[in-house]
Design an enzyme around this catalytic site. Structure first.
Site, short mmCIF file in Angstrom:
data_model
loop_
_atom_site.label_atom_id
_atom_site.label_comp_id
_atom_site.label_asym_id
_atom_site.label_seq_id
_atom_site.Cartn_x
_atom_site.Cartn_y
_atom_site.Cartn_z
N ARG A 1 11.02 -1.91 -3.24
CA ARG A 1 9.66 -2.47 -3.83
C ARG A 1 9.91 -1.18 -5.04
O ARG A 1 9.57 -1.15 -5.79
CB ARG A 1 8.50 -2.13 -2.60
CG ARG A 1 7.56 -2.66 -3.76
CD ARG A 1 6.05 -2.55 -3.16
NE ARG A 1 5.03 -2.84 -3.74
CZ ARG A 1 4.06 -1.83 -2.82
NH1 ARG A 1 4.32 -0.63 -2.53
NH2 ARG A 1 2.89 -1.76 -3.68
N HIS B 1 10.07 -1.45 -8.67
CA HIS B 1 8.88 -1.07 -9.08
C HIS B 1 9.23 -0.02 -10.41
O HIS B 1 8.55 -0.33 -11.50
CB HIS B 1 7.62 -0.57 -8.90
CG HIS B 1 6.62 -2.01 -7.74
ND1 HIS B 1 5.27 -1.57 -7.64
CD2 HIS B 1 7.15 -3.52 -6.97
CE1 HIS B 1 4.63 -3.31 -7.42
NE2 HIS B 1 6.40 -4.39 -7.11
N HIS C 1 11.33 -11.21 -1.60
CA HIS C 1 10.29 -11.54 -0.17
C HIS C 1 10.87 -11.55 0.99
O HIS C 1 10.04 -12.04 1.43
CB HIS C 1 9.46 -11.93 -0.79
CG HIS C 1 9.12 -11.89 -2.61
ND1 HIS C 1 8.33 -12.18 -3.65
CD2 HIS C 1 8.26 -10.59 -2.92
CE1 HIS C 1 8.17 -11.62 -4.94
NE2 HIS C 1 7.50 -10.36 -4.03
N TRP D 1 5.96 -11.29 5.08
CA TRP D 1 6.70 -13.07 4.38
C TRP D 1 7.80 -13.60 5.02
O TRP D 1 7.78 -14.74 5.01
CB TRP D 1 7.87 -12.37 2.90
CG TRP D 1 6.53 -11.95 1.93
CD1 TRP D 1 6.73 -10.21 1.76
CD2 TRP D 1 5.87 -11.47 0.54
NE1 TRP D 1 6.14 -9.43 1.08
CE2 TRP D 1 5.67 -10.71 0.49
CE3 TRP D 1 5.86 -12.90 0.72
CZ2 TRP D 1 4.82 -10.23 -0.71
CZ3 TRP D 1 4.78 -12.95 -0.90
CH2 TRP D 1 4.29 -12.37 -1.39
#
Length: 279
Positions: free
Chosen positions: A99, A103, A227, A243
């Site tokens: 992540r 990001h 995910h 998830w």
């Protein structure tokens, strides 16, 4: 061409891996979903390169280039050594490292050539305070001792390499990785808020975000498969829960569970979300 890169990126470090990492996928024709995930997470932000499964072994034909003072294999091993931790989430920092890499990369704008993993601008406010980056201080802090022990590596390279490590060590494919990102000097390089996806919005918003980075619909679907890893945290995103049933393994579980299970709206005092009816 086998790999699309600008002229200044003509050197690729052969795939870094540990002995138990998975081998590159066999050539099957067509693009490889998981490899595309890795390439987009780690290279798309800098605008450097995109890979398909046909190119998984491209690094076998290039020379190993190592930035003076940085042993990237050693850094890889150091990151891999801190991935597993039974006291954090589902027992692995891998998902939050991915992540972080994503990001940092996902702010890229192909039209203005701004944003992306080059610069590691999430070190500065206001980008570090953007709602989409909530909770990523955990990943940055976890990697800080490795940065201090390897002062020559940039934060931008460290974060993207951490994403490579996390993908490979969670069962994903080997990812050719290019070093050479630089760190920005100040918050003046930070991108404006709103360049990352908002989970509460629909497909038009998703396309706006990913088209800006240069992806098409097929690639958006491939990226969403990431995910399979990790979980949501109410205090970070307003959503809660994993998830998939195997949140530390990079599989096609996200889509298998999405398509094969019955989903119902969650009854709770939080953002509108869905949970599988069975569990």
């Amino acid at each position: 061409p086998a790999v699309k890169v600008p002229p200044f990126c003509n050197r690729v470090v052969p795939t870094l891996s540990r002995s138990y990492s998975t081998a590159p996928p066999e050539k099957k024709g067509g693009s490889g979903t998981l490899l595309l995930i890795g390439a987009a997470l780690l290279g798309g932000g800098a605008g450097y390169y995109f890979y398909a499964s046909d190119n998984a072994k491209v690094t076998e034909k290039v020379e190993k280039t190592v930035k003076k003072g940085v042993d990237y294999q050693s850094v890889y091993n150091q990151i891999a050594d801190i991935l597993e931790d039974n006291d954090y989430d589902d027992g692995s920092y891998g998902p939050v490292f991915i992540r972080l890499a994503w990001h940092a990369s996902g702010t890229y704008d192909k039209n203005t050539n701004t944003g992306g993993s080059d610069g590691s601008t999430m070190r500065f406010s206001p980008e570090s305070d953007h709602a989409a980056n909530a909770g990523l201080k955990v990943a940055r802090d976890k990697l800080e001792p490795i940065k201090q022990a390897n002062s020559e590596i940039t934060y931008a390279d460290l974060w993207s390499l951490a994403g490579v490590v996390a993908v490979q060590e969670s069962g994903g494919p080997n990812i050719p990785w290019i070093p050479g990102r630089k760190d920005a000097d100040s918050s003046a390089a930070c991108t404006p808020d709103g360049r990352l996806p908002d989970a509460s919005k629909g497909s038009s918003h998703l396309r706006d975000i990913f088209y800006r980075m240069g992806f098409n619909d097929r690639e958006i679907v491939a990226l969403a498969g990431a995910h399979a890893l990790g979980r949501c945290h109410k205090e970070r995103s307003g959503y809660e829960g994993p998830w998939t049933t195997s949140p530390t393994l990079l599989t096609n579980g996200f889509y298998k569970e999405l398509l094969e299970k019955k989903w119902v709206e969650k009854k709770w005092k939080g953002n509108k979300q869905y949970v599988d009816k069975e569990t």
